[in-house]
Design a protein around this motif. Structure first.
Motif, PDB file in Angstrom:
ATOM      1  N   SER A   1      10.551   3.964  -8.152  1.00  0.00           N
ATOM      2  CA  SER A   1      11.326   2.865  -7.848  1.00  0.00           C
ATOM      3  C   SER A   1      12.328   3.257  -6.837  1.00  0.00           C
ATOM      4  O   SER A   1      12.900   2.394  -6.086  1.00  0.00           O
ATOM      5  N   LEU A   2      12.488   4.618  -6.499  1.00  0.00           N
ATOM      6  CA  LEU A   2      12.978   4.837  -4.920  1.00  0.00           C
ATOM      7  C   LEU A   2      12.013   5.210  -3.757  1.00  0.00           C
ATOM      8  O   LEU A   2      12.335   5.639  -2.745  1.00  0.00           O
ATOM      9  N   ASP A   3      10.773   4.522  -4.000  1.00  0.00           N
ATOM     10  CA  ASP A   3       9.616   4.384  -3.066  1.00  0.00           C
ATOM     11  C   ASP A   3       9.286   6.065  -2.667  1.00  0.00           C
ATOM     12  O   ASP A   3       8.834   6.368  -1.486  1.00  0.00           O
ATOM     13  N   VAL A   4       9.023   6.964  -3.645  1.00  0.00           N
ATOM     14  CA  VAL A   4       8.741   8.098  -3.599  1.00  0.00           C
ATOM     15  C   VAL A   4       7.652   8.403  -4.596  1.00  0.00           C
ATOM     16  O   VAL A   4       7.722   8.231  -5.912  1.00  0.00           O
ATOM     17  N   SER A   5       6.240   8.824  -4.180  1.00  0.00           N
ATOM     18  CA  SER A   5       5.171   9.065  -5.028  1.00  0.00           C
ATOM     19  C   SER A   5       4.858  10.446  -4.723  1.00  0.00           C
ATOM     20  O   SER A   5       4.807  11.361  -3.798  1.00  0.00           O
ATOM     21  N   LEU A   6       4.772  11.395  -5.784  1.00  0.00           N
ATOM     22  CA  LEU A   6       4.492  12.927  -5.806  1.00  0.00           C
ATOM     23  C   LEU A   6       2.936  13.011  -5.878  1.00  0.00           C
ATOM     24  O   LEU A   6       2.620  13.969  -6.425  1.00  0.00           O
ATOM     25  N   VAL A   7       2.336  12.212  -5.548  1.00  0.00           N
ATOM     26  CA  VAL A   7       0.818  12.249  -5.639  1.00  0.00           C
ATOM     27  C   VAL A   7       0.173  12.259  -3.973  1.00  0.00           C
ATOM     28  O   VAL A   7       0.408  11.122  -3.291  1.00  0.00           O
ATOM     29  N   PRO A   8      -0.577  13.121  -3.743  1.00  0.00           N
ATOM     30  CA  PRO A   8      -0.621  13.591  -2.452  1.00  0.00           C
ATOM     31  C   PRO A   8      -2.091  12.620  -1.853  1.00  0.00           C
ATOM     32  O   PRO A   8      -2.794  12.475  -2.900  1.00  0.00           O
ATOM     33  N   ASP A   9      -2.168  12.152  -0.535  1.00  0.00           N
ATOM     34  CA  ASP A   9      -3.243  11.735  -0.110  1.00  0.00           C
ATOM     35  C   ASP A   9      -4.279  12.716  -0.251  1.00  0.00           C
ATOM     36  O   ASP A   9      -4.165  14.004  -0.221  1.00  0.00           O
ATOM     37  N   GLU A  10      -5.737  12.322  -0.469  1.00  0.00           N
ATOM     38  CA  GLU A  10      -6.805  12.992  -0.571  1.00  0.00           C
ATOM     39  C   GLU A  10      -7.216  13.504   0.921  1.00  0.00           C
ATOM     40  O   GLU A  10      -7.566  14.832   0.881  1.00  0.00           O
ATOM     41  N   GLU A  11      -7.216  12.783   1.840  1.00  0.00           N
ATOM     42  CA  GLU A  11      -7.646  13.085   3.290  1.00  0.00           C
ATOM     43  C   GLU A  11      -6.386  13.435   4.210  1.00  0.00           C
ATOM     44  O   GLU A  11      -5.780  12.404   4.217  1.00  0.00           O
ATOM     45  N   PRO A  12      -6.035  14.424   4.770  1.00  0.00           N
ATOM     46  CA  PRO A  12      -5.102  14.568   5.727  1.00  0.00           C
ATOM     47  C   PRO A  12      -5.446  13.902   6.915  1.00  0.00           C
ATOM     48  O   PRO A  12      -6.582  13.806   7.688  1.00  0.00           O
TER      49      PRO A  12
END
Length: 184
Positions: free
Chosen positions: A20-31
């Motif tokens: 809800s604060l616009d942060v996801s702690l799931v990384p992208d798969e491809e840098p």
């Protein structure tokens, strides 16, 4: 025990509130970027704008925007979470930083905070995250953000090799009527 990405991701309620604060702690798969001197950057999350959060070997947290800007935003993961909770509009503080002027950043933070007065969702998220993670109040998150970015020495590059620019932007709240009025 120090606050780590693993501690935070283990708490689903905190993850939901961070979203809800616009942060996801799931990384992208491809840098989609490289960092000079860092072989395998540890991306720890992203935001709704397509930006990425990277935990550097030094334990600094680097933000890489999808618009070609990058910089260290916190000197630890805990300081990063403090920043996000205390100033969820931290990217807007940088947008209206007047090219990296601390006083302009403080003015922007004050005006942006005034726009959140009636935002119960954000204020509830802040309180729940602080409580669940046992976070105290940040001393001066705007100054900490300024100092982290001003001292940032990470060189981030796009896949074509071109370097990203600083996160400080040249606007001030005076160029935005809503924020200008909120600060008045």
């Amino acid at each position: 025990m120090p606050l780590t990405p693993e501690v935070v991701t283990a708490d689903r309620a905190v993850l939901a509130r961070l979203a809800s604060l616009d942060v996801s702690l799931v990384p992208d798969e491809e840098p989609w970027f490289t960092i000079d001197g860092v072989e395998n950057p540890r991306q720890i999350g992203s935001d709704g704008n397509g930006g990425a959060f990277v935990l550097l070997p030094s334990q600094d947290v680097l933000y890489v925007s999808s618009e070609g800007r990058a910089g260290i935003v916190a000197d630890s993961f805990e300081a990063f979470i403090q920043l996000v909770v205390t100033r969820p509009y931290w990217l807007d503080i940088l947008k209206f930083s007047g090219g990296g002027d601390l006083q302009e950043m403080r003015r922007a933070a004050e005006a942006l905070e005034a726009t959140l007065e009636n935002e119960d969702d954000i204020n509830e998220a802040r309180e729940e995250i602080r409580k669940r993670l046992d976070l105290g109040e940040a001393d001066d998150p705007v100054a900490a953000l300024y100092e982290a970015i001003a001292a940032s020495d990470a060189i981030v590059r796009a896949t074509d090799g071109s370097p990203f620019t600083t996160l400080f932007n040249r606007f001030s709240i005076d160029s935005n009527p809503i924020l200008r009025n909120a600060a008045a």
